[in-house]
Design an enzyme around this catalytic site. Structure first.
Site, PDB file in Angstrom:
ATOM      1  N   GLU A  68      26.776  61.039  42.865  1.00 35.96           N
ATOM      2  CA  GLU A  68      27.963  61.619  43.508  1.00 35.96           C
ATOM      3  C   GLU A  68      29.124  61.473  42.537  1.00 35.96           C
ATOM      4  O   GLU A  68      29.922  60.546  42.645  1.00 35.96           O
ATOM      5  CB  GLU A  68      28.296  60.879  44.820  1.00 35.96           C
ATOM      6  CG  GLU A  68      27.477  61.300  46.006  1.00 35.96           C
ATOM      7  CD  GLU A  68      27.990  60.723  47.330  1.00 35.96           C
ATOM      8  OE1 GLU A  68      27.504  61.154  48.372  1.00 35.96           O
ATOM      9  OE2 GLU A  68      28.870  59.844  47.331  1.00 35.96           O
ATOM     10  N   CYS A 100      13.755  80.943  39.801  1.00 39.72           N
ATOM     11  CA  CYS A 100      12.483  80.550  40.409  1.00 39.72           C
ATOM     12  C   CYS A 100      12.356  81.159  41.807  1.00 39.72           C
ATOM     13  O   CYS A 100      13.341  81.641  42.378  1.00 39.72           O
ATOM     14  CB  CYS A 100      12.349  79.026  40.471  1.00 39.72           C
ATOM     15  SG  CYS A 100      13.450  78.209  41.660  1.00 39.72           S
ATOM     16  N   ARG A 369      32.464  55.463  52.176  1.00 43.03           N
ATOM     17  CA  ARG A 369      32.191  55.725  50.777  1.00 43.03           C
ATOM     18  C   ARG A 369      33.183  54.933  49.933  1.00 43.03           C
ATOM     19  O   ARG A 369      34.382  54.911  50.209  1.00 43.03           O
ATOM     20  CB  ARG A 369      32.338  57.209  50.440  1.00 43.03           C
ATOM     21  CG  ARG A 369      31.102  58.044  50.745  1.00 43.03           C
ATOM     22  CD  ARG A 369      29.945  57.690  49.814  1.00 43.03           C
ATOM     23  NE  ARG A 369      28.825  58.588  49.933  1.00 43.03           N
ATOM     24  CZ  ARG A 369      27.844  58.472  50.835  1.00 43.03           C
ATOM     25  NH1 ARG A 369      27.866  57.482  51.699  1.00 43.03           N
ATOM     26  NH2 ARG A 369      26.845  59.342  50.865  1.00 43.03           N
TER      27      ARG A 369
END
Length: 374
Positions: A68, A100, A369
């Site tokens: 992150e 892809c 966080r």
């Protein structure tokens, strides 16, 4: 320093179960279709802790963890056309090659172009760009943001608004994007819906935010830690309940609370028993349950088939279903225009030397966080 080895600091995980060690490392220049990034800020996520614990079947050591992050492009390798030195970027653990069959299918974001080498901790050519004390250090999730400089594949980089605060938008590299996207992309929550969110950590709060943005009329937060309830309500939860307050299974409680069950439920913990409860809390006929949390290696989910026969749907999501290179810049723009919250997820800010404290805060449940300034 383009085309030269850069010496810098990094937090190296030498072995499982041990604290990270701040070391001087050498970071090689980017090869073809690679980008070297100066990391400005990074957050610490449960996935980093999961790998560090030794429980991750793909976990390899020694390694530089972190996924992150946000920073500035220092230099680019041969053949890189969409990025240049000075660009403001977020490294991506799910790339988007655009070629892809996964990238060409609108139903998924799971680009497989570099999946095999990334899972082994290597760059697409099968080698590493990191060395320390003469030893090769592995990459992590294609990003390795616990370093002052990192090298990533050019298909694993999102170019973002240069005005965005990097110590905030680094969170859009994983947790917030995952939870928000689980609600708006994977579940496709509809206006007026009744939702239940199991686990009120950072990802769960982001799910709540997504449900609110989508117009849900009722959002029930579920967690055994009552200290998380007030913040969940700030993000949009209409009510919160603790399974330990009831003598019956939590799915039965939710069915009674919601006249037959919720329209959408989300498991944001990684606990297979809670995944079952989340599915069984869904309404017969149309309820959708999304598995967002990552369970430990070898775990299996179970329910009675009748739950599915009678119209419930079990789904999973990775990085919230966002096609990363094109979506992350839009998420940054949504944050800059105040459509989504990011600042409110940051509860602690630490210096690079204090990175192990970030893991302690997470394990103690004291942080949503923690951002580490590199």
């Amino acid at each position: 320093m383009a085309n030269e080895v850069i010496k810098c600091k990094a937090a190296v995980a030498w072995e499982a179960g041990k604290p990270l060690s701040i070391e001087e490392i050498e970071v090689a220049p980017p090869k073809a279709h690679e980008v070297r990034i100066k990391i400005i800020a990074t957050a610490v996520c449960h996935t980093d802790a999961y790998t560090l614990s030794g429980a991750d079947p793909e976990g390899c050591f020694p390694v530089i963890l972190g996924h992150e992050g946000a920073g500035i492009v220092e230099s680019v390798g041969e053949g890189v056309t969409k990025l240049k030195a000075g660009d403001t970027v977020i490294p991506l653990y799910i790339p988007q090659c655009g070629e892809c069959k996964f990238c060409l299918n609108p139903k998924t974001n799971l680009c497989q172009k570099i999946r095999v080498t990334q899972g082994k901790g290597l760059m697409p050519d099968g080698t590493s760009r990191f060395t320390c004390k003469g030893k090769t250090i592995l990459h992590y999730m294609g990003t390795s943001t616990f370093s002052e400089y990192t090298v990533v594949a050019d298909i694993s980089v999102a170019k973002i608004d240069p005005l965005a605060p990097l110590d905030k938008v680094c969170l859009l590299g994983c947790g917030i994007s995952t939870g928000y996207g689980a609600a708006v992309n994977t579940a496709k929550v509809e206006p007026g819906s009744v939702c239940a969110v199991f686990g009120l950590g950072g990802v769960g709060l982001a799910v709540i935010m997504g449900c609110k943005v989508a117009g849900a009329s009722r959002i029930i937060g579920v967690d055994i830690n009552k200290d998380k309830f007030a913040r969940a309500k700030e993000f949009g939860a209409t009510e919160c309940i603790n399974p330990q307050d009831f003598s019956k299974p939590i799915q039965e409680v939710l069915i009674e609370m919601t006249d037959g069950g919720v329209d959408y439920s989300f498991e944001c913990i990684g606990n297979v028993k809670v995944m079952r409860a989340a599915l069984e809390a869904c309404h017969k006929g149309w309820g959708v349950s999304v598995v967002v949390g990552v369970a430990a290696s070898g775990e299996e989910i179970a329910t009675r088939p009748f739950q599915l026969v009678t119209g419930r749907t079990w789904k999973g999501t990775a990085f919230g279903g966002w096609k990363s290179v094109e979506s992350v810049p839009k998420l940054v723009s949504e944050y800059m225009s105040k459509k989504i919250k990011v600042d409110e997820f940051v509860t602690h800010s630490l210096s690079f030397d204090e990175i192990n404290k970030a893991f302690e805060l997470m394990h103690s449940g004291k942080s949503i966080r923690t951002v580490v300034k590199i």
